[in-house]
Design an enzyme around this catalytic site. Structure first.
Site, short mmCIF file in Angstrom:
data_model
loop_
_atom_site.label_atom_id
_atom_site.label_comp_id
_atom_site.label_asym_id
_atom_site.label_seq_id
_atom_site.Cartn_x
_atom_site.Cartn_y
_atom_site.Cartn_z
N CYS A 1 -12.79 -56.20 21.54
CA CYS A 1 -13.50 -55.10 22.19
C CYS A 1 -12.52 -54.11 22.83
O CYS A 1 -11.77 -53.46 22.13
CB CYS A 1 -14.52 -55.66 23.20
N HIS B 1 -17.88 -60.80 20.91
CA HIS B 1 -17.80 -61.74 22.02
C HIS B 1 -18.56 -63.00 21.61
O HIS B 1 -18.97 -63.16 20.49
CB HIS B 1 -18.47 -61.16 23.27
#
Ligand SMILES: [Zn+2]
Lengths: 421, 265
Positions: free
Chosen positions: B107, B206
């Protein structure tokens, strides 16, 4: 009350009743929603005769609200409050609609909703506890919330506030107002790495935080919590509370300070707060048919989990971790990896809830074997231990409280869980 | 591994301790990124390696002595802070990669090992350019379960994860993605997720991504140890994977029923 308002309250109350009958929870949230659909200015009208106290925080707002209400009720004041945890606009309206005359409205407000209802409610006192990560996938950043609160108070600098001096985002938010600071000591710092004012790395020491770049730091205050003693206005008040855990001592301290700003004597507030044993079923103890006691603790985010695990660590109990990932829980349970489940070493542990497998994998890497049993009641029944502590995420918690209360009626309740008001 | 065993480019020797670096956890740890570090350390230990988790505190220089560099997810201000620290230590990280260290960037971490990130206000945060990938903040935010069919050359099974970001990341010519996105947004451009480069894996996923995808964790460990690893029992992980993949693959009324259930309080 004008006719339109009365009609709105009537329709809402019926919807709430139907919702309760349908078993969908306390009904506050849905009945409020219906009312708002009928009259958008309802909040201001309903709040007009009330001395409004608003409580907001990521963690502890329900308990702090209950404790403030208890301190006022002990003085014989009429109090309405949304103690069932219905803290969105709708829950606030439902609570206000129960007022039967002038008195106090002690309302917990969701930290995101606070700026939206503030103008309508014109609170006499605003109590701000802490801001940390919660339901990330829905709401994003702590700093954004902190900035919104600050903008609100910068526009209302005469607002009387009681705020936690040890939480950087709260200090940032409450600084423009007429704030009484209470130093609660350093808790969860995982979401306060950077300075809310300038973005530099915050420094931390025993006294609190300080930004080496811009000087933003823990505000000076003579009011502080030291162990189980509250130093307030030059006096030292011992806190003996029935609620478990360190975090509830923080909530109690904040509530007592708030009550004193409303005219309650600190000693009286401390006595009233000490007597509260359970809040909206949270922390209630049940007795299940096999005779064991089951305590249920709600943990909604990493900061809350850390507090609860520190408490359970020293208790001789089996532990059931019941986790869902509904919208209200946060749809991404990645936070499981920020929580030190290693603290559960030595306890019998079960993973339950819709995300039991995420919990079990997390526990595997914490070196803890666990029972995987999705149904939390079955997990309670199957796990060995002298007593059972269930730590539940938000949506697991509410269903479970109902089921345990039902199971508990068969046996003698260890302490009667509170009914939703 | 640290010390004398490094520098061959394939594996970092046999003695000493595998050092798994968690870079700036206070800034780049928003989405359980510590989990990726824990999984690497434990899966190495279960196989008899000495392994330790090394936290590189925000503000400290990133040393060149780590075997794994984990760059995680973060919010805007922390990401800006992290970027300046990473730029100051970029050469150390590059030296380590040349010496056989591996990088997992997730990310915000992915955005920062790229060439740069243009935030919603138009401000440019320069990355460290380990991969040719440039990110521009976009809307809507991409949130939800993701399925990635990885590049066949990785030998990995289907990857599962959860994304939550506003980034739109464009890979430079010749940069391979981690895989093709079959559910979710990933890079938000071209139906792919992440990036692959020698000793580098980047992704938006994630979960965290390594607990959900132990094969990816083992791939990184294979790169860093330079040899094949004995398989580990993964009953719980496989059950979790199956559950997440099934959930993400729901379509039509089943997906709507799931969404309604998750909306319920
Ligand atoms: Zn500062």
């Amino acid at each position: 009350m004008r006719v339109r308002t009365r009609l709105a309250v009537g329709a809402g109350t019926i919807a709430g009743h139907a919702s309760r009958l349908a078993g969908r929870g306390a009904g506050d949230q849905i009945s409020g929603r219906v009312m708002l659909g009928v009259d958008p200015e309802l909040i201001a009208k309903l709040a007009r005769d009330q001395r409004v106290v608003l409580v907001s925080a990521t963690n502890g707002k329900t308990t702090t609200t209950r404790l403030i209400a208890a301190a006022l009720e002990a003085e014989g004041e009429p109090v309405v409050s949304n103690v069932t945890g219905a803290n969105l606009t709708s829950g606030v309206v439902s609570a206000l609609a129960r007022a039967r005359g002038p008195g106090f409205a002690v309302l917990e407000v969701d930290e995101r909703v606070l700026p939206r209802v503030y103008d309508a409610l014109r609170p006499e006192l605003l109590v701000l506890g802490n801001l940390s990560r919660d339901q990330l996938d829905r709401f994003g950043e702590v700093h954004v919330l902190s900035d919104r609160w600050r903008a609100l108070l910068a526009a209302n600098p005469e607002q009387v506030v009681v705020a936690n001096a040890s939480d950087p985002p709260v200090v940032w938010a409450a600084a423009p107002a007429r704030t009484t600071w209470l130093e609660l000591g350093t808790g969860w710092t995982g979401d306060s790495a950077t300075c809310p004012q300038c973005g530099a790395l915050l420094g931390w020491n025993d006294r609190g935080f300080a930004c080496p770049n811009c000087g933003f730091c823990t505000p000076e205050t003579a009011h502080r919590l030291v162990g189980n003693h509250l130093e307030l206005d030059g006096a030292t008040i011992p806190l003996r509370i029935a609620l478990p855990g360190r975090w509830n001592v923080d909530n109690a301290a904040l509530a007592i300070v708030a009550a004193t700003r409303l005219g309650v004597r600190a000693d009286d507030a401390a006595l009233a707060v000490a007597a509260v044993e359970s809040v909206a079923g949270r922390m209630a103890t049940y007795t299940v048919p096999d005779g064991r006691t089951v305590r249920v603790l709600l943990a909604k985010n990493p900061a809350g989990w850390l507090e609860v695990l520190r408490y359970v660590q020293d208790v001789d109990t089996a532990v059931v971790l019941a986790v869902n990932a509904h919208v209200a829980d946060g749809k991404d349970p990645s936070w499981l990896w920020d929580v030190p489940y290693e603290l559960l070493a030595g306890h019998a542990v079960a993973a339950a809830g819709e995300r039991a497998l995420d919990v079990a994998v997390r526990l595997r890497y914490a070196g803890i074997d666990c029972l995987v049993e999705r149904d939390v009641m079955r997990a309670v029944a199957r796990i060995d231990g002298p007593s059972v502590t269930v730590i539940a995420s938000y949506t697991q918690f509410y269903g479970l409280s109902r089921r345990l209360a039902r199971a508990s009626r068969a046996a003698r309740p260890a302490s009667e869980p509170e009914r939703p008001a | 591994m640290t010390g004398t065993g490094r520098g061959t480019g394939t594996g970092r020797g046999t003695e000493s301790t595998l050092r798994v670096g968690l870079v700036y956890p206070e800034l780049l740890g928003t989405y359980g990124d510590r989990g990726n570090a824990l999984v690497l350390v434990e899966r190495a230990r279960w196989r008899g390696f000495d392994a330790e988790l090394v936290e590189v505190a925000a503000g400290d220089p990133i040393p060149d002595s780590l075997d794994v560099y984990l760059f995680g997810g973060g919010e805007d201000d922390p990401q800006t802070m992290a970027a300046s620290g990473m730029r100051a230590s970029a050469n150390a990280v590059r030296r380590a990669i040349d010496g056989g260290a591996v990088v997992l960037a997730v990310c915000a971490g992915f955005q920062l090992i790229g060439t740069g990130y243009v935030d919603a206000g138009g401000e440019v945060i320069e990355g460290i350019g380990l991969v040719d990938a440039r990110t521009v903040a976009g809307a809507p935010r991409l949130i939800g379960e993701v399925i990635v069919e990885p590049e066949p050359s990785t030998g990995l099974p289907t990857i599962t994860g959860f994304e939550n970001h506003g980034g739109r990341t464009k890979l430079g010519p010749g940069v391979r993605p981690l895989g093709r996105v079959t559910r979710g947004g990933g890079n938000g451009i071209g139906a792919v997720d992440g990036a692959l480069a020698p000793n580098i894996v980047a992704t938006y996923l994630h979960g965290p991504v390594l607990p959900r995808n132990p094969a990816l964790a083992d791939l990184l460990l294979t790169w860093v140890t330079g040899g094949p690893l004995e398989p580990l029992p993964s009953v719980l992980e496989e059950a979790l994977r199956a559950e997440r993949l099934a959930e993400a693959r729901l379509t039509g009324w089943r997906a709507r029923a799931r969404d309604l259930r998750l909306e319920r309080g």
